[in-house]
Scaffold this active site. Structure first.
Site, short mmCIF file in Angstrom:
data_model
loop_
_atom_site.label_atom_id
_atom_site.label_comp_id
_atom_site.label_asym_id
_atom_site.label_seq_id
_atom_site.Cartn_x
_atom_site.Cartn_y
_atom_site.Cartn_z
N LYS A 113 -42.17 138.03 123.29
CA LYS A 113 -41.56 138.73 122.15
C LYS A 113 -42.34 140.00 121.91
CE LYS A 113 -38.26 138.01 118.99
NZ LYS A 113 -37.02 137.21 119.09
P1 NAD Z 1 -29.99 142.14 112.43
O1 NAD Z 1 -30.97 143.23 112.24
O2 NAD Z 1 -28.69 142.42 113.09
O3 NAD Z 1 -29.65 141.46 111.01
C1 NAD Z 1 -30.63 140.98 110.16
C2 NAD Z 1 -29.96 140.60 108.85
O4 NAD Z 1 -30.94 140.02 107.98
C3 NAD Z 1 -29.38 141.78 108.11
O5 NAD Z 1 -28.12 141.41 107.55
C4 NAD Z 1 -30.40 142.04 107.01
O6 NAD Z 1 -29.84 142.67 105.88
C5 NAD Z 1 -30.83 140.63 106.70
N1 NAD Z 1 -32.09 140.57 105.96
C6 NAD Z 1 -33.24 141.22 106.23
N2 NAD Z 1 -34.16 140.93 105.30
C7 NAD Z 1 -33.57 140.07 104.44
C8 NAD Z 1 -33.98 139.40 103.26
N3 NAD Z 1 -35.23 139.56 102.80
N4 NAD Z 1 -33.12 138.57 102.63
C9 NAD Z 1 -31.87 138.41 103.08
N5 NAD Z 1 -31.41 139.01 104.21
C10 NAD Z 1 -32.25 139.84 104.86
O7 NAD Z 1 -30.79 140.98 113.18
P2 NAD Z 1 -30.21 139.79 114.04
O8 NAD Z 1 -30.29 140.17 115.47
O9 NAD Z 1 -28.93 139.31 113.47
O10 NAD Z 1 -31.36 138.70 113.81
C11 NAD Z 1 -31.34 137.80 112.71
C12 NAD Z 1 -32.19 136.59 113.05
O11 NAD Z 1 -31.68 135.96 114.23
C13 NAD Z 1 -33.67 136.88 113.36
O12 NAD Z 1 -34.45 135.78 112.93
C14 NAD Z 1 -33.70 136.95 114.87
O13 NAD Z 1 -34.98 136.70 115.39
C15 NAD Z 1 -32.72 135.84 115.19
N6 NAD Z 1 -32.15 135.91 116.53
C16 NAD Z 1 -31.50 137.03 116.97
C17 NAD Z 1 -30.96 137.03 118.24
C18 NAD Z 1 -30.15 138.18 118.75
O14 NAD Z 1 -29.59 138.06 119.86
N7 NAD Z 1 -30.02 139.29 118.04
C19 NAD Z 1 -31.13 135.93 119.09
C20 NAD Z 1 -31.78 134.80 118.60
C21 NAD Z 1 -32.28 134.82 117.32
#
Ligand code: NAD
Length: 423
Positions: A113
């Site tokens: 990561k």
């Molecule tokens: P993203 O940046 O597209 O979205 C993140 C979301 O979280 C946004 O809607 C943001 O407003 C919200 N957020 C941020 N801080 C916040 C808070 N304090 N309270 C409430 N909401 C809040 O990111 P993503 O890619 O959707 O990732 C989200 C989660 O999923 C993370 O934990 C990431 O590690 C995990 N994840 C992502 C992927 C991927 O392929 N993108 C894969 C596996 C896991």
């Protein structure tokens, strides 16, 4: 708790949460338990300075990280996060969860990561590009298509991956599409990758709901984090007849007992940057989100969101961890006591890395699959992996989280043992 001098984890911090998850799996590892210390420390952690010239001519420095937790089963795989709260400890935990996740779905990858401690919303497009390129050059020492393959995570996307791929290619002297995944389609990206994590959340949720006798048609869903993962998962649940009744992101919390019209909400989020101000819903105080009457809760934002207090109040019967590490260990115990089923991050959100694996394979062969092929293969991998985990949970009478760790850690430690210790 930790015998590493460079981090100070607590019970609720990401690395502390991960360590306690490893401790819980030890009784199910048999003789492989002698290798368990290998899971409790990253193989390699690189800290880099990322200096860039801002548009106003001043110089700013950012802290960057790339951690390779374990490479026993193959090259490192894991996203890159841009967020002001990024720390070495957080990146370590996220890399370790990647090791477990890749093994849980049996991909030939280890876990890695990366991240930069920055609020990207404060940078211009050009500053973001300069920062991404400098970071890529700094970690270029340890990444590569056969070494470690970054991907998008919070606040990073296909454009950032395109800059990373270009920078690495410029530095090595040949176009190297396989160095990152989550790229735009015309740069060797894969059909279906953008929505793959949300699709995986939906597939594991659909299977879990079926097993506990919950009908998705009419089920009420609350989603925290309406970004890539939360937004895509919400769309698929809505297509299956569920009602998305609550959504929270960094801009606000909204509620509609009849379910949002996603055909309006998704463009609203894309155009305004968040759920706040959406006309088809009532505004809620942020803490009230955890009291919402719902059947399914999808945390899809950041770590540590479900603490003991919130776990005590959650009304859902099913929690689908779209985010990495959203539940502290004590909250996990509380949800178990309350008979709320948790599909843990290390299987629930594995759809993203699975389609990243497809992208990597397609880049090597320069032969690309259709979106239907991708989705069918993704569905099968997720369903088969969840079945094995569910059987393991039933056999040992353990949670799905400990069962996922049991299946994954066995695979990782067998690889460790078979490779042997060098020299
Ligand atoms: P993203 O940046 O597209 O979205 C993140 C979301 O979280 C946004 O809607 C943001 O407003 C919200 N957020 C941020 N801080 C916040 C808070 N304090 N309270 C409430 N909401 C809040 O990111 P993503 O890619 O959707 O990732 C989200 C989660 O999923 C993370 O934990 C990431 O590690 C995990 N994840 C992502 C992927 C991927 O392929 N993108 C894969 C596996 C896991």
């Amino acid at each position: 708790m930790s015998n590493l001098s460079y981090v100070s984890p607590t019970d609720d911090s990401p690395w502390g949460t991960y360590l306690s998850q490893v401790d819980r799996v030890v009784p199910y590892l048999g003789n492989l338990a002698r290798w368990v210390e290998t899971l409790k420390r990253p193989k390699r952690a690189l800290i880099v300075d990322v200096p860039i010239e801002l548009d106003n001519g001043t110089v700013a420095h950012f802290e960057g990280f790339r951690v390779q937790h374990n490479l026993s089963r193959g090259p490192g795989k894991g996203g890159v996060r841009y967020h002001p709260d990024v720390t070495l400890e957080e990146v370590m935990a996220l890399s370790a969860w990647m090791t477990v996740k890749c093994a849980a779905v049996n991909l030939p990858f280890g876990g890695a990561k990366g991240g930069i401690r920055v609020d990207p919303k404060l940078l211009s497009h050009k500053e973001l590009e300069r920062m991404t390129r400098r970071y890529t050059s700094e970690i270029g020492l340890i990444i590569g298509p056969q070494k470690d393959i970054p991907a998008p995570d919070v606040n990073t996307n296909g454009q950032i991956m395109a800059w990373m791929m270009d920078t690495y290619s410029m530095n090595t002297g040949s176009t190297s599409t396989g160095v990152v995944t989550g790229k735009p389609l015309h740069l060797g990206g894969s059909a279906g990758r953008v929505k793959a994590t949300g699709r995986g959340v939906f597939v594991t949720g659909r299977e879990a709901a079926r097993r506990i006798g919950m009908d998705l048609n009419g089920a009420r869903v609350a989603v925290q984090g309406f970004g890539n993962v939360g937004g895509s998962a919400a769309e698929l649940f809505a297509q299956a007849g569920a009602k998305i009744v609550a959504a929270q992101d960094h801009t606000g919390t909204i509620y509609n007992a009849n379910g949002f019209d996603l055909a309006d909400l998704i463009p609203h989020v894309t155009n305004t940057g968040g759920v706040a101000g959406f006309k088809g819903a009532d505004v809620m105080k942020s803490e009230e989100f955890w009291d919402v009457d719902c059947d399914i809760l999808i945390p899809a934002a950041l770590e540590g969101q479900i603490n003991e207090d919130r776990a005590r109040r959650i009304k859902a019967r099913l929690v689908l961890e779209g985010a990495n590490g959203p539940t502290t260990s004590k909250a996990d115990d509380m949800l178990f006591e309350r008979n709320i089923l948790v599909v843990p991050d290390v299987i629930c959100n594995a759809g993203g890395v699975t389609v990243s694996y497809f992208e990597w394979v397609q880049d090597f062969s320069s032969f690309f699959w259709s979106e239907d092929e991708i989705n069918v293969r993704l569905d099968k991998i997720m369903v088969d992996a969840l079945k094995k985990i569910w059987d393991t949970a039933d056999r040992h009478r353990i949670t799905l989280r400990t069962a996922t760790f049991a299946v994954a850690c066995e695979r990782i430690l067998i690889a460790r043992e078979e490779r042997g210790l060098y020299p």
